[in-house]
Design a protein around this motif. Structure first.
Motif, PDB file in Angstrom:
ATOM      1  N   ASP A 263       0.819  -1.214   0.000  1.00  0.00           N
ATOM      2  CA  ASP A 263       0.000   0.000   0.000  1.00  0.00           C
ATOM      3  C   ASP A 263       0.852   1.262   0.000  1.00  0.00           C
ATOM      4  OD1 ASP A 263      -2.683   0.029  -0.217  1.00  0.00           O
ATOM      5  OD2 ASP A 263      -3.034  -0.737   1.837  1.00  0.00           O
ATOM      6  N   ARG A 264       1.828   1.250   0.901  1.00  0.00           N
ATOM      7  CA  ARG A 264       2.660   2.457   1.045  1.00  0.00           C
ATOM      8  C   ARG A 264       3.571   2.651  -0.161  1.00  0.00           C
ATOM      9  NH1 ARG A 264       5.483   1.790   6.462  1.00  0.00           N
ATOM     10  NH2 ARG A 264       6.553   3.713   5.871  1.00  0.00           N
ATOM     11  N   ILE A 265       3.997   1.550  -0.747  1.00  0.00           N
ATOM     12  CA  ILE A 265       4.849   1.672  -1.939  1.00  0.00           C
ATOM     13  C   ILE A 265       4.045   2.333  -3.072  1.00  0.00           C
ATOM     14  CG2 ILE A 265       6.132   0.418  -3.708  1.00  0.00           C
ATOM     15  CD1 ILE A 265       6.609  -1.759  -1.519  1.00  0.00           C
ATOM     16  N   ARG A 266       2.814   1.879  -3.231  1.00  0.00           N
ATOM     17  CA  ARG A 266       1.954   2.500  -4.251  1.00  0.00           C
ATOM     18  C   ARG A 266       1.823   3.998  -4.010  1.00  0.00           C
ATOM     19  NH1 ARG A 266      -3.780  -0.126  -4.862  1.00  0.00           N
ATOM     20  NH2 ARG A 266      -3.678  -0.728  -7.055  1.00  0.00           N
ATOM     21  N   GLU A 267       1.575   4.342  -2.750  1.00  0.00           N
ATOM     22  CA  GLU A 267       1.405   5.756  -2.409  1.00  0.00           C
ATOM     23  C   GLU A 267       2.652   6.565  -2.731  1.00  0.00           C
ATOM     24  OE1 GLU A 267      -1.232   7.684  -1.702  1.00  0.00           O
ATOM     25  OE2 GLU A 267      -2.154   5.788  -2.313  1.00  0.00           O
ATOM     26  N   LEU A 268       3.824   5.933  -2.556  1.00  0.00           N
ATOM     27  CA  LEU A 268       5.074   6.655  -2.837  1.00  0.00           C
ATOM     28  C   LEU A 268       5.175   7.035  -4.307  1.00  0.00           C
ATOM     29  CD1 LEU A 268       7.719   4.830  -0.653  1.00  0.00           C
ATOM     30  CD2 LEU A 268       7.094   7.244  -0.573  1.00  0.00           C
ATOM     31  N   PHE A 269       4.540   6.223  -5.173  1.00  0.00           N
ATOM     32  CA  PHE A 269       4.528   6.580  -6.592  1.00  0.00           C
ATOM     33  C   PHE A 269       3.386   7.532  -6.916  1.00  0.00           C
ATOM     34  CE2 PHE A 269       6.962   2.537  -6.957  1.00  0.00           C
ATOM     35  CZ  PHE A 269       8.103   3.076  -7.524  1.00  0.00           C
ATOM     36  N   PHE A 270       2.201   7.227  -6.353  1.00  0.00           N
ATOM     37  CA  PHE A 270       1.038   8.071  -6.660  1.00  0.00           C
ATOM     38  C   PHE A 270       1.191   9.470  -6.071  1.00  0.00           C
ATOM     39  CE2 PHE A 270      -1.816   4.036  -6.632  1.00  0.00           C
ATOM     40  CZ  PHE A 270      -1.314   3.694  -7.878  1.00  0.00           C
ATOM     41  N   ASP A 271       1.691   9.531  -4.848  1.00  0.00           N
ATOM     42  CA  ASP A 271       1.679  10.791  -4.113  1.00  0.00           C
ATOM     43  C   ASP A 271       2.969  10.956  -3.307  1.00  0.00           C
ATOM     44  OD1 ASP A 271       0.745  13.128  -3.059  1.00  0.00           O
ATOM     45  OD2 ASP A 271      -0.427  12.160  -1.474  1.00  0.00           O
ATOM     46  N   PRO A 272       4.103  11.058  -4.006  1.00  0.00           N
ATOM     47  CA  PRO A 272       5.382  11.132  -3.292  1.00  0.00           C
ATOM     48  C   PRO A 272       5.554  12.508  -2.657  1.00  0.00           C
ATOM     49  CG  PRO A 272       5.736  11.425  -5.640  1.00  0.00           C
ATOM     50  CD  PRO A 272       4.267  11.177  -5.460  1.00  0.00           C
ATOM     51  N   PRO A 273       6.462  12.623  -1.685  1.00  0.00           N
ATOM     52  CA  PRO A 273       6.739  13.941  -1.118  1.00  0.00           C
ATOM     53  C   PRO A 273       7.361  14.838  -2.192  1.00  0.00           C
ATOM     54  CG  PRO A 273       7.878  12.176   0.097  1.00  0.00           C
ATOM     55  CD  PRO A 273       7.297  11.569  -1.123  1.00  0.00           C
ATOM     56  N   VAL A 274       6.682  15.930  -2.517  1.00  0.00           N
ATOM     57  CA  VAL A 274       7.222  16.876  -3.502  1.00  0.00           C
ATOM     58  C   VAL A 274       6.983  18.291  -2.996  1.00  0.00           C
ATOM     59  CG1 VAL A 274       6.941  15.442  -5.570  1.00  0.00           C
ATOM     60  CG2 VAL A 274       5.039  16.847  -4.785  1.00  0.00           C
ATOM     61  N   THR A 275       7.645  19.236  -3.611  1.00  0.00           N
ATOM     62  CA  THR A 275       7.465  20.628  -3.200  1.00  0.00           C
ATOM     63  C   THR A 275       7.041  21.490  -4.391  1.00  0.00           C
ATOM     64  OG1 THR A 275       8.545  22.566  -2.263  1.00  0.00           O
ATOM     65  CG2 THR A 275       9.922  21.106  -3.555  1.00  0.00           C
ATOM     66  N   ASP A 276       6.277  22.545  -4.091  1.00  0.00           N
ATOM     67  CA  ASP A 276       5.935  23.539  -5.112  1.00  0.00           C
ATOM     68  C   ASP A 276       6.791  24.784  -4.952  1.00  0.00           C
ATOM     69  OD1 ASP A 276       3.764  22.459  -6.709  1.00  0.00           O
ATOM     70  OD2 ASP A 276       2.662  22.395  -4.804  1.00  0.00           O
ATOM     71  N   ASP A 277       7.743  24.669  -4.018  1.00  0.00           N
ATOM     72  CA  ASP A 277       8.540  25.836  -3.667  1.00  0.00           C
ATOM     73  C   ASP A 277       9.751  25.945  -4.592  1.00  0.00           C
ATOM     74  OD1 ASP A 277       9.528  28.001  -2.399  1.00  0.00           O
ATOM     75  OD2 ASP A 277      10.388  26.889  -0.712  1.00  0.00           O
ATOM     76  N   TYR A 278       9.499  26.340  -5.835  1.00  0.00           N
ATOM     77  CA  TYR A 278      10.607  26.540  -6.768  1.00  0.00           C
ATOM     78  C   TYR A 278      10.134  27.501  -7.852  1.00  0.00           C
ATOM     79  CZ  TYR A 278       7.902  23.164  -9.496  1.00  0.00           C
ATOM     80  OH  TYR A 278       6.900  22.536 -10.154  1.00  0.00           O
ATOM     81  N   THR A 279      11.069  28.106  -8.538  1.00  0.00           N
ATOM     82  CA  THR A 279      10.695  28.913  -9.696  1.00  0.00           C
ATOM     83  C   THR A 279      11.495  28.407 -10.897  1.00  0.00           C
ATOM     84  OG1 THR A 279      12.336  30.510  -8.996  1.00  0.00           O
ATOM     85  CG2 THR A 279      10.049  31.058  -8.525  1.00  0.00           C
ATOM     86  N   ILE A 280      10.877  28.461 -12.049  1.00  0.00           N
ATOM     87  CA  ILE A 280      11.545  28.013 -13.265  1.00  0.00           C
ATOM     88  C   ILE A 280      12.111  29.245 -13.956  1.00  0.00           C
ATOM     89  CG2 ILE A 280      11.232  26.895 -15.509  1.00  0.00           C
ATOM     90  CD1 ILE A 280      10.721  24.907 -13.396  1.00  0.00           C
TER      91      ILE A 280
END
Lengths: 326, 247
Positions: A263-280
């Motif tokens: 279950d947790r492995i699936r979640e790591l792919f579906f909803d991994p820890p990511v950040t929106d704190d960046y600028t391109i």
């Protein structure tokens, strides 16, 4: 790193540089550096990439040799570094450390025997991203004005996320796991010889007539960075089983198998820890003189190893494109 | 529908002018002419070619587009002697091009035109200076510059009414000065731009030495090089983006 079983399932086609010029690419920094370290170290005398006190900085050669390819094709790389290790990956990381320790012991033995070929191969495997390598890579990228960001956990998960939400045009990675992280378009081999390969998620799903969630289940059945696969299930069988039973748990039940933390492995792919704190940022203006000083003077890299790379960066900066006049 | 007969040398001249920039291209088989437009992968050099129907021994086309691998087509054209006639016929069913010459027949698989990079838009440039030289003179300047550097400056001195081809290397310099009398024609204007020799050398390879080349030039602008082949029935325009001058 990742699971190369996925290659046989993935839709991969050559993508001429002409078709991706001007694009942004979130590059899995560790994956990319690791590749350069293993090749640089394999072919180069160690005096070239270590300082007088023995600190290894082959990464600096890798950066200078690899970046021109991006600049020459007007690709803007955004390097994404790994953050902390995901808890589940700890076992895998520990296992790899052990493998490395074994390799180091064998390396010593090979050196004592005077077996240069074996020693060189083992040396490649014992390379790791030391603190110095991590720091000097970031420092050199800053001097060259190349953007980088730090992921909360997996760099490839962060890069895939940025691609998924449309902030970058491609992920750059040699790993097939970017498919499982839901990256729509992955470029492989950007800094290798010839044109890159495009690995396309949608086309991959279409080819096997499965959903993204089912692809992740296929990946888990075959084995990922986070789990060993089920013995006897290869990529083709995994697809067949998923078609037959619908999802991972139904397959496991039907086969009487178990994968811990599935279950947790699936979640790591579906909803991994990511950040929106960046600028391109796409306006890259490298200070080549400062970079030369940093690499050659500060870190004592043999100038002949990097001069061609610096020249290529310089000339890519001065050549305009016809589209500037449209 | 496409069916044509053309001399091997005309076909080769046309293909060579494009293959110096790209490996694959689209060929437009218009009713009145055959045309090709392509840009290199880095978007630095462009070629725009037309070959009038009258340049062919016979020519019938109705506006189709084919995609070709230029290397393969050049190899085939290379099998003919210059004076030989080459017969070309498109098989719409199989999407193959039948090529026949002096008893040799070849079936060339075509490339899906959609898989070839889009034809570029042509920048509209108002270039103040225009120089007409012989292909051989331009060739001489480029070869000399190549001995010392990897880039080349093209410049017009308005007061002197002269065209300069200059190159500065790490140690050596080269200058070729062509005054009005040395040139076929000159429209003087403010013009001074720097170009990559890699590109210019490739373009120069395709330019016949005995042809007139018109060079349209500005200040830090792309250069346009035009010339004709096939007795004036083939037209090529190259466009090359400049390098930024460092000082």
């Amino acid at each position: 790193m990742g699971n190369s079983d996925l290659r046989s399932l993935a839709s991969i086609t050559e993508l001429p540089f002409a078709e991706c010029t001007g694009s942004t690419v979130a590059v899995d920094a560790h994956n990319w550096l690791y590749r350069y370290l293993t090749t640089t170290v394999k072919w180069t005398n160690d005096a070239v990439y270590t300082t007088n006190d023995g600190t290894e900085v082959a990464n600096l050669i890798g950066v200078i040799k690899g970046l021109p390819k991006f600049f020459e094709h007007e690709l803007v790389p955004i390097f994404v570094f790994d953050g902390g290790v995901t808890e589940l990956k700890d076992d895998e990381v520990e296992r790899r450390r052990e493998q490395r320790r074994d390799a180091e012991e064998q390396l010593e033995a090979a050196k004592e025997r005077g077996d240069a070929v074996a020693a060189a191969r083992l040396e490649a495997r014992t390379q790791r991203l030391t603190e110095t390598i991590q720091e000097t890579t970031r420092e050199l990228l800053s001097i060259l004005d190349v953007p980088y960001i730090d992921a909360p956990a997996e760099g490839e998960a962060q890069a895939s996320y940025m691609n998924r939400i449309g902030d970058v045009d491609y992920v750059g990675s040699e790993d097939y796991d970017t498919l499982l992280f839901g990256a729509p378009r992955t470029l492989r081999g950007i800094t290798s010889k010839g044109h890159p390969e495009l690995m396309d998620l949608e086309a991959t799903l279409d080819r096997h007539d499965i959903t993204y969630e089912q692809l992740v289940d296929v990946g888990i059945l075959c084995g990922t960075d986070f789990n060993e696969g089920v013995h006897g299930i290869g990529p083709k069988t995994a697809i067949k089983l998923i078609h037959q039973h619908g999802d991972l748990f139904a397959v496991l039940e039907a086969r009487g198998e178990h994968i811990s933390h599935a279950d947790r492995i699936r979640e790591l792919f579906f909803d991994p820890p990511v950040t929106d704190d960046y600028t391109i940022r796409t306006d890259v203006n490298p200070d080549v003189d400062a970079a030369r000083e940093y690499v050659v003077d500060t870190w004592e890299i043999d100038a002949s190893e990097v001069e061609r790379g610096f020249e290529r960066i310089e000339s890519s900066m001065v050549q305009t494109g016809l589209n500037d006049w449209l | 529908m496409f069916k044509a007969i053309v001399s091997a040398s005309t076909l080769r001249d046309a293909l060579d002018s494009v293959s110096v920039l790209v490996d694959e291209c689209k060929i437009r088989l218009n009713e009145e002419d055959l045309s090709i437009r392509a840009v290199d992968p880095a978007n630095v050099g462009m070629v725009d070619l037309t070959l009038d129907a009258a340049a062919f021994e016979s020519y019938e086309a109705d506006g189709g587009v084919i995609g070709v691998n230029l290397g393969r087509l050049e190899d085939i054209a290379g099998m003919a002697n210059s004076g030989d006639l080459v017969h070309l016929e498109l098989d719409e069913e199989t999407r193959k091009l039948h090529i026949e010459m002096e008893g040799l027949s070849y079936t060339l698989a075509l490339i899906d035109p959609d898989s070839i990079r889009q034809e570029p838009d042509i920048p509209e440039l108002d270039l103040p200076a225009s120089i007409v030289v012989e292909g051989a003179q331009l060739d001489r300047g480029i070869k000399a510059a190549d001995m010392v550097s990897d880039h080349i400056a093209l410049r017009v001195d308005e007061a002197e009414e002269a065209f300069y081809i200059e190159a500065q290397g790490d140690t050596d310099d080269v200058d070729l000065k062509l005054e009005r009398d040395d040139l076929i024609d000159l429209t003087a204007g403010p013009a001074n731009s720097l170009f990559s020799l890699d590109y210019l050398k490739d373009m120069n390879k395709a330019i016949p030495k005995d042809t007139e080349v018109t060079i349209d030039l500005g200040e830090e602008f792309p250069v346009k090089l035009h010339y004709e082949f096939a007795e004036g029935l083939g037209h090529v325009t190259y466009m090359l983006a400049p390098r930024i001058q460092s000082d």
